[in-house]
Design a protein around this motif. Structure first.
Motif, PDB file in Angstrom:
ATOM      1  N   THR A   2     -30.121   8.458  69.525  1.00  0.00           N
ATOM      2  CA  THR A   2     -30.474   7.063  69.290  1.00  0.00           C
ATOM      3  C   THR A   2     -31.489   6.967  68.181  1.00  0.00           C
ATOM      4  OG1 THR A   2     -32.180   7.185  70.992  1.00  0.00           O
ATOM      5  CG2 THR A   2     -30.016   6.391  71.676  1.00  0.00           C
ATOM      6  N   GLN A 108     -24.957   1.951  63.752  1.00  0.00           N
ATOM      7  CA  GLN A 108     -24.730   2.778  64.940  1.00  0.00           C
ATOM      8  C   GLN A 108     -23.313   3.348  64.942  1.00  0.00           C
ATOM      9  OE1 GLN A 108     -27.183   3.385  67.531  1.00  0.00           O
ATOM     10  NE2 GLN A 108     -25.717   5.036  67.874  1.00  0.00           N
ATOM     11  N   HIS A 111     -23.286   6.171  62.519  1.00  0.00           N
ATOM     12  CA  HIS A 111     -24.028   7.289  63.101  1.00  0.00           C
ATOM     13  C   HIS A 111     -23.178   8.096  64.076  1.00  0.00           C
ATOM     14  CE1 HIS A 111     -26.329   8.917  66.524  1.00  0.00           C
ATOM     15  NE2 HIS A 111     -27.205   9.306  65.620  1.00  0.00           N
ATOM     16  N   TRP A 140     -31.611   8.182  60.825  1.00  0.00           N
ATOM     17  CA  TRP A 140     -32.193   6.895  61.202  1.00  0.00           C
ATOM     18  C   TRP A 140     -33.360   6.496  60.313  1.00  0.00           C
ATOM     19  CZ3 TRP A 140     -29.615   3.365  63.302  1.00  0.00           C
ATOM     20  CH2 TRP A 140     -28.605   3.657  64.212  1.00  0.00           C
TER      21      TRP A 140
END
Length: 403
Positions: A2, A108, A111, A140
Motif C-alpha cells: 500500500t 493503485q 501499482h 509510491w
C-alpha cells in the motif's frame, strides 16, 4: 503493498541500500517487466487499452519504455540525491496525465499490475519481502509526487480532478499545402468557453473510432490565445516499418470538417515560454515539430514583437515545411528576428548543424521534432556549450528518460 504515509516522504537508509543493490538487476530487466505489466494490465482492464492508452505507442513499444525509464530515473535519484532532481521528468508526466484526465485512483491499478510483473519476471527468490517493500516505496514516492502535481494542475485549471474534457465545434478547417489539417474550435456550450493558454501548450483530442475505441492524442496549440477558440494542426501519420498509421490523425483528416463536433481537453504542457522574460529565444524544429514554435511566434507577434528570436527549421524541401506561410507571416510582424531554413533536397546546405549557428549565449532554446532529430539537436547544443538548463525539448512520443 500500500501507499506509504506522507509522514515518511523519503527512502529509509535500509530501503535506499536495498534499491541501490537491486537497481542493476531491475534496470536490466525493466523493459521485460513493463512488457509483462502492460500485457497483464490490458488483460485485466481492456478498457484502458481501448479508451486511454495510445495503441500506436503500444505497438511500437515506446510507451513501455517511457514507463520503465521514468521509474528507473526516479529510483536512481532517490539513492543518489547528488544527481539532478527529476523535476522536469515529473512535470512532463504530470502535465500529460492532466491532459488525459488521470486521477489518483488509477495509480493503485498501475501499482498492483506493475508489482505482479516484477515478481513474474525476476522471481520470488529475487523479489524478497525487503526488496518488494523498498521498491514499493519508490513507486509510491513517485506516484505521490505526480498525484500532488496533477491536483495542483486541476486546481489551476479550475476543474475537479479528471474533469478536463470539453465538447467543441469545428468552426474552421484549413489544409496546409505541406499536408497538416488545421482545426479551429469553439465550445459547444457557451457556459464552458474555452480558456486561454500559454504559448507552447497543447490539448488532447479524443475520438471514437469505428471499432468503438476512444483514442487520445496531443496536439500543440498554434493560434492566438484568449478569444474563446483554440487552434491546432494535425499531421497525418503514415504507416512505416514498425509504426502503424496514425489512428486519430487519419480519422481527423478523413472525417472532420467545419461544423463537426470533437472532444478536447483543456490546455496543458510545461514546455512554455516565460511571457515576462526578455532573454533571446531560439526556436529549433523539424517537420511537424514546428507547431509549438508557431504558438510561440503567435504570442511574440501579438505581445512582445521586440524580443530577440532566432527561427531555425529543417525539412526535406520547402513544399514539405508545415505551416511555412504562417511562420513567414508571423516573422514579418517581429522586430528582432533571424530566420534560417534547411531543405536537404532543395538546397546544398545539408542538414541543420547547430554547432555552426551563432547562438546568443543567454538564449532559451526550444527544440521539437522526431526522436532522431531531438537526439542530434541535443548533442549539438551541448557541443556548442549551451547549458542543459536552457535547452527545452518538446517530444511528441513518450520520452525515454534514460537517454
Amino acid at each position: 503493498m500500500t501507499a506509504p504515509t506522507r509522514s515518511h516522504p523519503e527512502l529509509t537508509p535500509d530501503h535506499a541500500a536495498t534499491v541501490r543493490a537491486t537497481l542493476p538487476a531491475i534496470g536490466a530487466a525493466i523493459d521485460e517487466i513493463t512488457t509483462v505489466f502492460y500485457r497483464t494490465l490490458f488483460s485485466a482492464h481492456p478498457d484502458l487499452r481501448r479508451d486511454l492508452f495510445n495503441r500506436g505507442n503500444q505497438a511500437q513499444g515506446s510507451q513501455p519504455r517511457a514507463l520503465a525509464a521514468s521509474i528507473a530515473a526516479f529510483a536512481t535519484y532517490l539513492v543518489d540525491p547528488a544527481l539532478p532532481h527529476p523535476a522536469a521528468m515529473l512535470a512532463r508526466i504530470g502535465h500529460k496525465h492532466a491532459s488525459l484526465g488521470i486521477t489518483a485512483e488509477q495509480y493503485q491499478v498501475v501499482h498492483d499490475n506493475l508489482f505482479a510483473a516484477i515478481v513474474e519476471v525476476l522471481g520470488a527468490e529475487v523479489v524478497t519481502a525487503p526488496v518488494a517493500e523498498a521498491w514499493d516505496r519508490v513507486y509510491w514516492l513517485m506516484a505521490d509526487a505526480l498525484i500532488d502535481l496533477e491536483k495542483r494542475l486541476y486546481i489551476d485549471a479550475g476543474v475537479q480532478p479528471g474533469q478536463v474534457w470539453r465538447a467543441v465545434t469545428v468552426i474552421e478547417r484549413t489544409d496546409d499545402p505541406a499536408g497538416p489539417a488545421v482545426f479551429r474550435v469553439r465550445a459547444v456550450d457557451p457556459a464552458e468557453e474555452l480558456p486561454g493558454f500559454v504559448a507552447g501548450q497543447y490539448i488532447s483530442v479524443g475520438v471514437r473510432l469505428t471499432d468503438g475505441a476512444r483514442q487520445l492524442r496531443q496536439y500543440s496549440l498554434i493560434g492566438a490565445a484568449g478569444d474563446g477558440t483554440l487552434t491546432f494542426a494535425v499531421k497525418r501519420v503514415a504507416a512505416a516499418p514498425g509504426c502503424p498509421a496514425g489512428e486519430v490523425s487519419s480519422w481527423l483528416h478523413e472525417r472532420v470538417g467545419t461544423g463537426d463536433r470533437l472532444e478536447i481537453s483543456l490546455p496543458f504542457g510545461d514546455l512554455t515560454i516565460d511571457p515576462d522574460a526578455t532573454t533571446p529565444l531560439v526556436l529549433v524544429s523539424a517537420g511537424i515539430g514546428v507547431t509549438p514554435m508557431v504558438g510561440i511566434l503567435e504570442h511574440l507577434a501579438a505581445h512582445d514583437p521586440g524580443r530577440p528570436v532566432t527561427v531555425l527549421h529543417a525539412d526535406r524541401r520547402a513544399s514539405e515545411h508545415p505551416l511555412r506561410a504562417r511562420v513567414l507571416a508571423l516573422v514579418e510582424r517581429l522586430d528582432n528576428v533571424r530566420t534560417e531554413f534547411w531543405y536537404t533536397e532543395d538546397t546544398h546546405r545539408g542538414r541543420l548543424d547547430l554547432t555552426a549557428v551563432e547562438l546568443p549565449g543567454d538564449a532559451d532554446v526550444h527544440v521539437c521534432g522526431n526522436d532522431r532529430f531531438l537526439d542530434t539537436a541535443r548533442a549539438q547544443l551541448r557541443a556548442a556549450d549551451v547549458p542543459d538548463a536552457r535547452i527545452h525539448i518538446e517530444q511528441f512520443t513518450p520520452t525515454d528518460w534514460r537517454r
